[in-house]
Motif scaffolding. Structure first.
Motif, PDB file in Angstrom:
ATOM      1  N   VAL A   1       0.869  -1.174   0.000  1.00  0.00           N
ATOM      2  CA  VAL A   1       0.000   0.000   0.000  1.00  0.00           C
ATOM      3  C   VAL A   1       0.906   1.224   0.000  1.00  0.00           C
ATOM      4  CG1 VAL A   1      -1.767   1.304   1.224  1.00  0.00           C
ATOM      5  CG2 VAL A   1      -1.868  -1.206   1.173  1.00  0.00           C
ATOM      6  N   THR A   2       0.694   2.076  -0.979  1.00  0.00           N
ATOM      7  CA  THR A   2       1.492   3.293  -1.154  1.00  0.00           C
ATOM      8  C   THR A   2       0.596   4.500  -0.886  1.00  0.00           C
ATOM      9  OG1 THR A   2       2.818   2.185  -2.858  1.00  0.00           O
ATOM     10  CG2 THR A   2       2.927   4.599  -2.779  1.00  0.00           C
ATOM     11  N   LEU A   3       1.092   5.408  -0.065  1.00  0.00           N
ATOM     12  CA  LEU A   3       0.376   6.637   0.250  1.00  0.00           C
ATOM     13  C   LEU A   3       1.145   7.819  -0.322  1.00  0.00           C
ATOM     14  CD1 LEU A   3      -0.363   5.903   4.022  1.00  0.00           C
ATOM     15  CD2 LEU A   3      -1.770   5.322   2.029  1.00  0.00           C
ATOM     16  N   THR A   4       0.431   8.711  -0.981  1.00  0.00           N
ATOM     17  CA  THR A   4       1.056   9.924  -1.505  1.00  0.00           C
ATOM     18  C   THR A   4       0.218  11.131  -1.092  1.00  0.00           C
ATOM     19  OG1 THR A   4      -0.131   9.728  -3.615  1.00  0.00           O
ATOM     20  CG2 THR A   4       2.086   8.775  -3.514  1.00  0.00           C
ATOM     21  N   ILE A   5       0.881  12.279  -1.048  1.00  0.00           N
ATOM     22  CA  ILE A   5       0.214  13.560  -0.873  1.00  0.00           C
ATOM     23  C   ILE A   5       0.754  14.461  -1.974  1.00  0.00           C
ATOM     24  CG2 ILE A   5      -0.069  15.612   0.573  1.00  0.00           C
ATOM     25  CD1 ILE A   5      -0.002  13.837   3.026  1.00  0.00           C
ATOM     26  N   GLU A   6      -0.160  14.920  -2.840  1.00  0.00           N
ATOM     27  CA  GLU A   6       0.206  15.788  -3.969  1.00  0.00           C
ATOM     28  C   GLU A   6       1.341  15.185  -4.780  1.00  0.00           C
ATOM     29  OE1 GLU A   6       0.868  19.611  -2.186  1.00  0.00           O
ATOM     30  OE2 GLU A   6      -1.188  19.720  -1.456  1.00  0.00           O
TER      31      GLU A   6
END
Length: 190
Positions: free
Chosen positions: A50-55
């Protein structure tokens, strides 16, 4: 190859990942999963990242190469771990949760990639297709196939992967390493 997930199964996993992150970041306990509430495909053993990104910037990424639990539980655990336990980042704060974009990668079992020379290794890698695992004794590192988008050149890809493993960037040229490859079924929030 693995049987692709349905659009509904992908949506359920993304919703579950987001809700699990919301609860965990809020300090709440996750409820027990009732596997009977999920499709047969999601109840089957599976491994995920699971990969989380912000902008567009990485905010966390946790997963497993080994299959040891139902896919739905694997995704839930890795979503929470990506938010709270990725050593490269401080834990996600409550005010960040709404800005997170979640990407799930469902992995095929890793397969050995046989090669004799560094040049043969380069020839056998498929950018954009192969997830790659390098192993040297107890040291191991992996990049998902999506990393090829940021590091498209094979030599640089392997150099960065060696560094992630804690080795010099040219270690793959100087030492015979165990190399494994896998594919992913990747999907993300809109």
């Amino acid at each position: 190859m693995i049987t692709p997930l349905t659009a509904e199964d992908k949506k359920r996993l993304l919703t579950l990942a987001r809700r699990s992150i919301e609860l965990a970041v809020g300090g709440q306990r996750l409820p027990e999963l009732n596997l009977a509430d999920f499709s047969e495909q999601l109840r089957q053993p599976g491994s995920s990242f699971v990969t989380l990104t912000i902008e567009g910037g990485l905010r966390g990424c946790i997963g497993s190469l080994e299959t040891y639990q139902p896919l739905v539980e694997d995704v839930r655990q890795h979503a929470v771990a990506a938010a709270l336990q990725d050593y490269r980042f401080p834990p996600v704060r409550a005010e960040e949760v709404g800005r997170l974009r979640i990407e799930i990668s469902r992995l095929t079992p890793p397969q050995p990639l046989e090669y004799r020379t560094p040049e043969e290794l380069l020839d056998r890698l498929r950018p954009g297709v192969d997830g790659v695992v390098l192993r040297d004794g107890v040291h191991r590192a992996t990049f998902l196939p999506q990393v090829w988008e940021k590091i498209p050149h094979k030599e640089q890809f392997l150099a960065h992967l060696c560094q992630k493993m804690g080795a010099p960037p040219d270690w793959w040229r100087r030492n015979p390493l165990e190399v494994m490859i896998y594919r992913v079924e990747e999907f993300r929030e809109e």
